[in-house]
Design a protein around this motif. Sequence first.
Motif, mmCIF file in Angstrom:
data_model
loop_
_atom_site.group_PDB
_atom_site.id
_atom_site.type_symbol
_atom_site.label_atom_id
_atom_site.label_comp_id
_atom_site.label_asym_id
_atom_site.label_seq_id
_atom_site.Cartn_x
_atom_site.Cartn_y
_atom_site.Cartn_z
ATOM 1 N N GLU A 151 -4.681 9.420 -8.241
ATOM 2 C CA GLU A 151 -5.276 9.031 -6.957
ATOM 3 C C GLU A 151 -4.669 8.205 -6.386
ATOM 4 O O GLU A 151 -4.308 8.225 -5.026
ATOM 5 C CB GLU A 151 -6.785 8.646 -7.258
ATOM 6 C CG GLU A 151 -7.778 8.957 -6.290
ATOM 7 C CD GLU A 151 -9.169 8.568 -6.791
ATOM 8 O OE1 GLU A 151 -9.840 7.915 -5.976
ATOM 9 O OE2 GLU A 151 -9.623 9.142 -7.804
ATOM 10 N N GLU A 152 -4.229 7.145 -6.915
ATOM 11 C CA GLU A 152 -3.522 5.928 -6.336
ATOM 12 C C GLU A 152 -2.394 6.494 -5.812
ATOM 13 O O GLU A 152 -1.791 6.067 -4.869
ATOM 14 C CB GLU A 152 -3.365 4.766 -7.407
ATOM 15 C CG GLU A 152 -4.601 3.921 -7.613
ATOM 16 C CD GLU A 152 -4.632 3.183 -8.732
ATOM 17 O OE1 GLU A 152 -5.248 1.828 -8.591
ATOM 18 O OE2 GLU A 152 -3.754 3.327 -9.832
ATOM 19 N N ARG A 153 -1.772 7.027 -6.677
ATOM 20 C CA ARG A 153 -0.234 7.722 -6.184
ATOM 21 C C ARG A 153 -0.411 8.419 -5.068
ATOM 22 O O ARG A 153 0.440 8.287 -4.091
ATOM 23 C CB ARG A 153 0.284 8.348 -7.174
ATOM 24 C CG ARG A 153 1.385 7.672 -7.909
ATOM 25 C CD ARG A 153 2.224 8.748 -8.825
ATOM 26 N NE ARG A 153 2.351 9.896 -8.378
ATOM 27 C CZ ARG A 153 2.014 11.150 -8.935
ATOM 28 N NH1 ARG A 153 1.585 10.978 -10.407
ATOM 29 N NH2 ARG A 153 2.290 12.354 -8.389
ATOM 30 N N ALA A 173 0.395 9.006 1.057
ATOM 31 C CA ALA A 173 -0.280 9.549 2.382
ATOM 32 C C ALA A 173 0.028 8.095 3.271
ATOM 33 O O ALA A 173 0.337 8.411 4.551
ATOM 34 C CB ALA A 173 -1.725 9.480 2.194
ATOM 35 N N TYR A 174 -0.179 7.191 2.795
ATOM 36 C CA TYR A 174 -0.031 5.906 3.562
ATOM 37 C C TYR A 174 1.531 5.763 4.098
ATOM 38 O O TYR A 174 1.857 5.346 5.128
ATOM 39 C CB TYR A 174 -0.259 4.652 2.634
ATOM 40 C CG TYR A 174 -0.550 3.305 3.611
ATOM 41 C CD1 TYR A 174 -1.559 3.082 4.097
ATOM 42 C CD2 TYR A 174 0.671 2.598 3.671
ATOM 43 C CE1 TYR A 174 -1.904 1.980 4.717
ATOM 44 C CE2 TYR A 174 0.445 1.356 4.590
ATOM 45 C CZ TYR A 174 -0.733 1.069 5.002
ATOM 46 O OH TYR A 174 -0.714 -0.099 5.766
ATOM 47 N N LYS A 175 2.435 5.825 3.110
ATOM 48 C CA LYS A 175 3.944 6.070 3.424
ATOM 49 C C LYS A 175 4.260 7.000 4.576
ATOM 50 O O LYS A 175 5.012 6.825 5.420
ATOM 51 C CB LYS A 175 4.747 6.121 2.251
ATOM 52 C CG LYS A 175 6.361 6.293 2.254
ATOM 53 C CD LYS A 175 6.932 5.421 1.894
ATOM 54 C CE LYS A 175 8.427 5.381 2.224
ATOM 55 N NZ LYS A 175 9.224 5.741 1.079
ATOM 56 N N ALA A 176 3.649 8.317 4.217
ATOM 57 C CA ALA A 176 3.861 9.252 5.222
ATOM 58 C C ALA A 176 3.445 9.018 6.679
ATOM 59 O O ALA A 176 4.211 9.166 7.559
ATOM 60 C CB ALA A 176 3.111 10.620 4.977
ATOM 61 N N LYS A 216 0.745 -1.082 0.136
ATOM 62 C CA LYS A 216 -0.064 0.144 0.099
ATOM 63 C C LYS A 216 0.818 1.339 -0.105
ATOM 64 O O LYS A 216 0.318 2.315 -0.376
ATOM 65 C CB LYS A 216 -0.796 -0.046 1.166
ATOM 66 C CG LYS A 216 -2.083 -0.720 1.159
ATOM 67 C CD LYS A 216 -2.766 -0.498 2.425
ATOM 68 C CE LYS A 216 -4.323 -1.137 2.461
ATOM 69 N NZ LYS A 216 -4.825 -1.043 3.906
ATOM 70 N N SER A 217 1.991 1.012 0.443
ATOM 71 C CA SER A 217 2.952 2.402 0.767
ATOM 72 C C SER A 217 3.827 2.643 -0.737
ATOM 73 O O SER A 217 4.391 3.633 -0.963
ATOM 74 C CB SER A 217 4.034 2.112 1.613
ATOM 75 O OG SER A 217 4.912 1.295 1.194
ATOM 76 N N LYS A 218 3.332 1.899 -1.802
ATOM 77 C CA LYS A 218 4.200 1.947 -2.922
ATOM 78 C C LYS A 218 3.048 1.910 -4.172
ATOM 79 O O LYS A 218 2.483 1.018 -4.237
ATOM 80 C CB LYS A 218 5.149 0.952 -3.502
ATOM 81 C CG LYS A 218 6.429 1.147 -2.293
ATOM 82 C CD LYS A 218 7.176 -0.299 -2.818
ATOM 83 C CE LYS A 218 7.772 -0.707 -1.258
ATOM 84 N NZ LYS A 218 7.978 -2.258 -1.378
#
Length: 602
Positions: free
Chosen positions: A225-227, A232-235, A215-217
Amino acid sequence: MKKLIEEISEEVQAAFAAAGFDASRGQVVPSNRPDLCEYQCNGAMALAKALKRPPFEIAEAVAEKLGGSDQSVFASVEAVKPGFLNLTLSPDYVRQYIVRMLHEKKYGYELPAHPKKIILDYGGANVAKPLHVGHLRPAIIGEAVKRILKYAGHDVTGDIHMGDWGLQMGLVITELKERKPDLPYFDPEYTGAYPREAPFTLSELSEIYPTASGKSKAPEGASEEERKAAEAYKAAALEATKRMQDGDRGYRAIWRHIMNVSLPDLKKNYDSLNVSFELWRGESDVHDLIPGMVDYLKQHGYAHESQGALVIDVTREDDAKELPPCIVLKSDGAALYATTDLATIQERMKEFHPDAIYYFTDKRQALHFEQVFRAARISRLVLPETELQFIGNGTMNGKDGHPFKTRDGGTLRLEKLVNETGEEMLSRIREGNPDMPEEEAREAARMVALAAIKYGDLSNQPSKDYIFDLEKFTSFEGDTGPYLLYTIVRIKSILKKYEEQGGKIPEARLANAESAAEKALGLQLTRFADALESAVKELAPNRICAYIYDLANAFNSFYHETKILSEPDEGRKQSYIALINTTKRILETGIDLLGFEAPERM
Ligand code: ARG
């Protein structure tokens, strides 16, 4: 005890001196024409140039002195054109040398006068991530080097140095929070005790991490949108990592759970590889030491600020290419891989006062370690004489020459590789031993599979890439682990029969060799210390592999030519038994140094 080659060199050196030449020219080397002689000396060739005399004349003069001297060492000494000395040892001398070896500790390997205190950093598993084949080589090589150095008399401590403090922890926490936001760990108001039970099982955890990591990549060709979602997930994961590191109570409690759930599984995996560690430390263990180290680095001016980050300049004038500085703290104050490695060095120096620290990881980490080592020296975290060495391993490739993958292209889990090799071995063992009880066959398959995997790896130089070829590695023939075990098993079965017939195994009752194969086997036994010495010097288990492979070959040639148990002369028979028993012991020592063992039957 002196190595055989040293003893015979001394003989030849004395003969050089007696003939009026520089004694140091008498160094002996193993023959490169084993069909003609066992050892040779090339000193006359070099001397000829210096003295402007024909080399053959010099060689002849030396040979004469050797021929005239005590006949107990050499059976023949021959000067051959253009100026070599061909040497063949007397069977009596070889026999006596082996007997002396057997009376010494470690087969005569000379133990160091000053054993070193050495820390080995190997394994390096990352907690919460599945153990994949990339971690196989550092574990196997590190374990073998540890056994070799210990056997050679050094004081060695192995530390797994787990990756247990990084982003993977933040990723797991983030995913857990998404799934179970009501858990008390995420409630800042909560002040009670946290549950003792982890909020996930091992199998859940091994699904959570890859999901979170995915999910982080953003995948290739992802929509805007996916990017954004991935970013956001990675942050969030980075933020969670930082909160955990900064000591958030709930996050630290989850971290504990992750450790408690993962560690037994990690241990199990390493156990299955016969790999163990004296210390189960990790990056997390030095977290609290970082502020003190940072102060020290700043106060002494070893580190300075650069674009907001705290760095140590490590490049030297004579570097062909400038080395990037070692970053101690990022501009947001976060610690990095190099930071924990430096703090770990400081801690190891304080706690263990090691003479040397050796690191085993993928060779792609060479730059990181070069920076860390230089930074540690510049900032005097180590003594000038402390040895820091990186033993970078090459990649284990598949048959296609690319890094080993599963059939569907994913990274292979270590467990799976070990199990699949075990299955392959089991079917081979069943084929050859249809009557073997199931349990014994399984246990033998496990042992032989481990030998196949480890020997396939260790017989290569650590830094070289190699191809994992299941079929080749599991073969009972050729330069493989199973071949070595098969040889040991063969000797065990002869010895067993001998005992069943009422014989007692005589330890050192050797007679002088009569056949060429018998002599060659004895000579190979005398070379144990040479192999160990180069393995120690070069930190190269492949030296032990090459030696025991040659020894196994020498044994098998002898075995095919010699009727051992049906030998009518009792004295000779006893000598054969002593010879093959010694061979077995040295082969077993060799495979133990490599980290595997032989079954009774296979
Ligand atoms: N955890 C690291 C990795 O998976 C290996 C650690 C090696 N040791 C060290 N002191 N950095 O790449």
